[in-house]
Motif scaffolding. Structure first.
Motif, short mmCIF file in Angstrom:
data_model
loop_
_atom_site.label_atom_id
_atom_site.label_comp_id
_atom_site.label_asym_id
_atom_site.label_seq_id
_atom_site.Cartn_x
_atom_site.Cartn_y
_atom_site.Cartn_z
N ASP A 191 19.83 -5.79 -1.23
CA ASP A 191 20.86 -6.51 -1.57
C ASP A 191 20.49 -7.58 -2.39
OD1 ASP A 191 23.95 -6.95 -1.27
OD2 ASP A 191 23.14 -8.86 -0.97
N MET A 192 20.88 -7.82 -3.51
CA MET A 192 20.84 -9.06 -4.40
C MET A 192 20.83 -10.37 -3.64
SD MET A 192 19.61 -9.30 -7.48
CE MET A 192 20.12 -8.06 -8.56
N ASP A 193 21.68 -10.48 -3.08
CA ASP A 193 21.62 -11.72 -2.11
C ASP A 193 20.48 -11.99 -1.30
OD1 ASP A 193 23.91 -12.72 -3.18
OD2 ASP A 193 25.40 -11.86 -1.85
N ILE A 194 20.07 -10.94 -0.64
CA ILE A 194 18.83 -11.00 0.22
C ILE A 194 17.54 -11.21 -0.51
CG2 ILE A 194 17.40 -9.63 1.75
CD1 ILE A 194 19.80 -8.17 2.85
N LEU A 195 17.48 -10.73 -1.84
CA LEU A 195 16.61 -10.84 -2.65
C LEU A 195 16.46 -12.40 -3.27
CD1 LEU A 195 14.25 -9.11 -3.97
CD2 LEU A 195 15.83 -8.83 -6.00
N LYS A 196 17.49 -13.01 -3.31
CA LYS A 196 17.48 -14.41 -3.65
C LYS A 196 17.12 -15.16 -2.44
CE LYS A 196 21.59 -13.71 -6.63
NZ LYS A 196 23.21 -13.75 -6.82
N GLU A 197 17.50 -15.02 -1.34
CA GLU A 197 17.04 -15.82 -0.01
C GLU A 197 15.54 -15.54 -0.11
OE1 GLU A 197 19.14 -14.20 3.26
OE2 GLU A 197 21.21 -14.81 2.69
N LYS A 198 14.98 -14.39 -0.37
CA LYS A 198 13.40 -14.02 -0.09
C LYS A 198 12.84 -14.98 -1.38
CE LYS A 198 13.18 -9.65 2.10
NZ LYS A 198 12.33 -9.98 3.30
N PHE A 199 13.47 -15.20 -2.38
CA PHE A 199 12.79 -15.81 -3.69
C PHE A 199 12.75 -17.28 -2.95
CE2 PHE A 199 12.22 -18.05 -7.35
CZ PHE A 199 11.54 -17.17 -8.29
N VAL A 200 13.92 -17.89 -2.65
CA VAL A 200 13.90 -19.39 -2.16
C VAL A 200 12.68 -19.71 -1.15
CG1 VAL A 200 15.23 -21.24 -1.23
CG2 VAL A 200 16.32 -19.73 -2.84
N GLU A 201 12.70 -18.86 0.01
CA GLU A 201 11.86 -18.93 0.92
C GLU A 201 10.43 -18.85 0.50
OE1 GLU A 201 12.78 -15.76 3.67
OE2 GLU A 201 14.75 -16.56 4.24
N ASN A 202 10.00 -17.88 -0.42
CA ASN A 202 8.69 -17.82 -0.97
C ASN A 202 8.38 -18.88 -1.72
OD1 ASN A 202 7.02 -15.34 0.23
ND2 ASN A 202 9.42 -14.53 -0.03
N PHE A 203 9.34 -19.28 -2.71
CA PHE A 203 9.27 -20.52 -3.43
C PHE A 203 8.66 -21.67 -2.96
CE2 PHE A 203 10.35 -24.28 -5.73
CZ PHE A 203 9.82 -24.13 -7.05
N ASN A 204 9.35 -22.04 -1.74
CA ASN A 204 9.32 -23.35 -0.77
C ASN A 204 7.87 -23.00 -0.26
OD1 ASN A 204 11.56 -24.75 -1.47
ND2 ASN A 204 12.68 -23.50 0.32
N LYS A 205 7.52 -21.96 0.11
CA LYS A 205 6.23 -21.63 0.75
C LYS A 205 4.94 -21.86 -0.32
CE LYS A 205 7.47 -18.12 4.22
NZ LYS A 205 7.08 -16.76 4.64
N ILE A 206 5.26 -21.43 -1.57
CA ILE A 206 4.05 -21.47 -2.41
C ILE A 206 4.16 -22.87 -3.17
CG2 ILE A 206 3.22 -20.72 -4.68
CD1 ILE A 206 2.96 -18.65 -1.99
N PHE A 207 5.09 -23.41 -3.41
CA PHE A 207 5.23 -24.76 -4.15
C PHE A 207 5.02 -25.99 -3.48
CE2 PHE A 207 6.41 -22.07 -7.60
CZ PHE A 207 6.11 -22.51 -9.01
N TYR A 208 5.19 -25.69 -2.13
CA TYR A 208 5.13 -27.00 -1.25
C TYR A 208 3.99 -26.81 -0.32
CZ TYR A 208 9.53 -28.51 -3.06
OH TYR A 208 10.61 -29.05 -3.80
N LYS A 209 3.34 -25.72 -0.44
CA LYS A 209 2.34 -25.73 0.64
C LYS A 209 0.87 -26.86 0.37
CE LYS A 209 -0.51 -22.05 -1.86
NZ LYS A 209 -1.00 -20.66 -1.84
N ASN A 210 0.33 -27.23 1.48
CA ASN A 210 -0.60 -28.24 1.40
C ASN A 210 -1.91 -27.70 0.82
OD1 ASN A 210 1.22 -30.12 2.45
ND2 ASN A 210 0.49 -29.48 4.63
#
Length: 210
Positions: A191-210
């Protein structure tokens, strides 16, 4: 963290207008890191400054018959196509918060998509000389960005369940010896909404990782 704006299915023109508004918002608001804009659009071909004239391989008449618009945009990259079933994300980010390095920015965006696909048991990766994400010899995610005053616009287009026959109208990303694929073509429905959720989760992991 970044804010998230979901436009749903809209026209490309409305998406661009919203992106321009968000650009000004991020540029003038030093309290936020940026905004992720999600959208799907009606069929449209976009050409960039570096696109070649032969990358659209059908006539305007045929495009009109198929209901496909053709629009020139101010991003990097070559010619691409958008349509329903494709997840578009415009990260409008203040790169002063994430490091003023466009190469690293692009690699991080690719990593976000690669991680999402890994969660779906799809083995994907990068391809030498080309920006974007690939499954074998087929591109599953196109990328093109624009940066002004260190604030980014445009971004990624991830093929979920888009009608891949639409790409027959162009040479995708100007690459003549490669094809395109989608998550659905690879046998996975999400589902596209789930795909968006995954994008946000992974964006935060990658862009905010130490």
């Amino acid at each position: 963290m970044v804010e998230v704006h979901d436009l749903g299915l809209t026209t490309y023109e409305k998406g661009q207008k919203k992106q321009e508004e968000i650009y000004e918002y991020v540029l003038n608001n030093k309290k936020i890191d940026g905004v992720l804009i999600f959208l799907e659009v009606d069929p449209v071909i976009t050409t960039a400054h570096s696109s070649d004239s032969d990358e659209v391989v059908v006539s305007k008449k045929i495009l009109n018959e198929k209901g496909i618009k053709c629009i020139k945009v101010n991003r990097g990259g070559k010619t691409t196509l958008h349509g329903p079933g494709q997840l578009i994300c415009y990260p409008v980010l203040n790169l002063e918060r994430f490091g003023k390095d466009l190469h690293k920015y692009l690699r991080k965006l690719e990593e976000v998509v690669i991680n999402i696909l890994k969660e779906l048991n799809i083995d994907s990766g990068r391809k030498d000389r080309y920006t974007g994400v690939w499954v074998g010899e087929e591109k599953i995610c196109a990328m093109g960005i624009h940066v002004k005053k260190w604030v980014t616009t445009h971004g990624i287009a991830l093929n979920n369940d888009i009608d891949l026959s639409l790409f027959d109208s162009i040479i995708p990303c100007g690459i003549k010896d490669a094809g395109v694929t989608s998550i659905k073509k690879l046998g996975i429905e999400i589902d596209m909404d789930i795909l968006k959720e995954k994008f946000v989760e992974n964006f935060n992991k990658i862009f905010y990782k130490n």
